[in-house]
Design a protein around this motif. Structure first.
Motif, PDB file in Angstrom:
ATOM      1  N   LYS A   1       0.838  -1.199   0.000  1.00  0.00           N
ATOM      2  CA  LYS A   1       0.000   0.000   0.000  1.00  0.00           C
ATOM      3  C   LYS A   1       0.874   1.251   0.000  1.00  0.00           C
ATOM      4  CE  LYS A   1      -3.875   2.321   0.362  1.00  0.00           C
ATOM      5  NZ  LYS A   1      -4.886   2.337  -0.725  1.00  0.00           N
ATOM      6  N   LEU A   2       1.937   1.214   0.797  1.00  0.00           N
ATOM      7  CA  LEU A   2       2.816   2.373   0.902  1.00  0.00           C
ATOM      8  C   LEU A   2       3.876   2.405  -0.196  1.00  0.00           C
ATOM      9  CD1 LEU A   2       3.391   2.407   4.763  1.00  0.00           C
ATOM     10  CD2 LEU A   2       1.890   3.910   3.445  1.00  0.00           C
ATOM     11  N   TYR A   3       4.311   1.225  -0.620  1.00  0.00           N
ATOM     12  CA  TYR A   3       5.418   1.144  -1.576  1.00  0.00           C
ATOM     13  C   TYR A   3       5.044   0.215  -2.738  1.00  0.00           C
ATOM     14  CZ  TYR A   3       7.624   2.809   2.718  1.00  0.00           C
ATOM     15  OH  TYR A   3       7.922   3.512   3.863  1.00  0.00           O
ATOM     16  N   PRO A   4       4.076   0.611  -3.539  1.00  0.00           N
ATOM     17  CA  PRO A   4       3.546  -0.307  -4.560  1.00  0.00           C
ATOM     18  C   PRO A   4       4.533  -0.711  -5.640  1.00  0.00           C
ATOM     19  CG  PRO A   4       2.689   1.928  -4.862  1.00  0.00           C
ATOM     20  CD  PRO A   4       3.384   1.922  -3.546  1.00  0.00           C
ATOM     21  N   ASP A   5       5.521   0.116  -5.917  1.00  0.00           N
ATOM     22  CA  ASP A   5       6.421  -0.166  -7.043  1.00  0.00           C
ATOM     23  C   ASP A   5       7.852  -0.481  -6.624  1.00  0.00           C
ATOM     24  OD1 ASP A   5       4.321   0.421  -8.885  1.00  0.00           O
ATOM     25  OD2 ASP A   5       4.695   2.565  -8.545  1.00  0.00           O
ATOM     26  N   VAL A   6       8.105  -0.600  -5.328  1.00  0.00           N
ATOM     27  CA  VAL A   6       9.467  -0.857  -4.863  1.00  0.00           C
ATOM     28  C   VAL A   6       9.868  -2.295  -5.206  1.00  0.00           C
ATOM     29  CG1 VAL A   6      10.954  -1.092  -2.844  1.00  0.00           C
ATOM     30  CG2 VAL A   6       9.413   0.855  -3.041  1.00  0.00           C
ATOM     31  N   GLN A   7      10.963  -2.436  -5.921  1.00  0.00           N
ATOM     32  CA  GLN A   7      11.459  -3.741  -6.328  1.00  0.00           C
ATOM     33  C   GLN A   7      12.581  -4.215  -5.399  1.00  0.00           C
ATOM     34  OE1 GLN A   7      12.654  -3.533 -10.440  1.00  0.00           O
ATOM     35  NE2 GLN A   7      10.603  -3.082 -11.179  1.00  0.00           N
ATOM     36  N   TYR A   8      12.856  -5.500  -5.479  1.00  0.00           N
ATOM     37  CA  TYR A   8      13.969  -6.114  -4.743  1.00  0.00           C
ATOM     38  C   TYR A   8      13.819  -5.934  -3.230  1.00  0.00           C
ATOM     39  CZ  TYR A   8      15.559  -5.338  -9.495  1.00  0.00           C
ATOM     40  OH  TYR A   8      15.618  -5.271 -10.868  1.00  0.00           O
TER      41      TYR A   8
END
Length: 259
Positions: free
Chosen positions: A196-203
């Protein structure tokens, strides 16, 4: 015989080092509630250093009938209104996999979800857990909003593991059936707080196998979650993956609520 003793001594030293690292981290962060999964010992054999943590006078352990497997622990600064164990499913409750604690404004459910096993030999069992666990949460949610946390043993989306294509549908933790089981939790109104807070954070991973230097290469999986009822989303401040904390093949995750 000398080799066996030396191995044992090294093992004990390693346990002590990890315990010290754990105690230092907990003391520094000082959470209001601490949830532990896969403690792998009976309640009577929990280290005294953990039992004597002064900040956590209220401790609850569910460690199952078989020593050395599974087990969960809940440590609280504030005494819960009510604590129950399991999800009303004998085969899993005997493994010590879940604790439910009611507080004034929410109910906390902490679980160590069964792994489907090498070769997916326990996938059917895992599906039965998912179904029963979802019913358990749905019933609780009628009373108060939920905070649900633990090792769910599933990477829900492709972004949640390093190599989704090579693991899809053949590796425990990333079959469609397991992912569907997790989706049902979202369908009853629970929200993955990190995404919800970091929808696109990878790895962003919480687990790395000990093999092939996976952690150094960050070849990991996001298996650990904080799920929240919609009614608690306005109180959500942060949901973090603490990948800097060592001492296990999993790293801690933390949740901050303004309550």
């Amino acid at each position: 015989m000398a080799t066996q003793c030396k191995t044992a001594n090294r093992f004990l030293l390693l346990v002590c080092i990890y315990l010290l690292l754990f105690l230092q981290w907990v003391t520094k962060d000082s959470p209001d509630i601490l949830c532990l999964q896969e403690v792998k010992c009976s309640a009577e054999n929990v280290p005294a250093a953990v039992r004597d943590l002064g900040d956590f006078p209220h401790q609850f352990w569910s460690t199952g009938v078989r020593e050395g497997l599974h087990g969960v622990g809940l440590l609280c600064k504030e005494k819960p209104l009510k604590v129950t164990y399991g999800i009303n499913m004998k085969e899993f409750d005997e493994e010590g996999r879940a604790i439910t604690a009611e507080f004034d404004s929410f109910i906390l459910v902490m679980a160590y979800v069964p792994n489907s096993g090498r070769g997916l030999v326990r996938l059917d069992d895992r599906e039965r857990w998912d179904e029963t666990f979802c019913k358990h949460l749905k019933g609780l949610q009628e009373d108060k909003p939920l905070v649900v946390c633990g090792d769910f043993n599933v990477a829900y989306e492709e972004i949640d593991l390093k190599n989704p294509k090579s693991n899809k549908d053949r590796t425990p933790g990333f079959t469609q059936r397991e992912r569907d089981g997790f989706r049902r939790l979202l369908d009853i109104g629970l929200v993955d707080s990190f995404r919800k807070l970091y929808p696109d954070v990878q790895y962003a991973y919480t687990f790395w196998t000990y093999m092939m230097n996976a952690r150094a290469k960050n070849v990991g999986w996001r298996l650990d979650y904080f799920l929240l009822s919609n009614d608690l989303m306005s109180a959500l401040c942060d949901s973090k993956i603490r990948s800097d904390v060592r001492g296990s093949d999993h790293c801690p995750i933390s949740l901050r609520l303004a309550m």
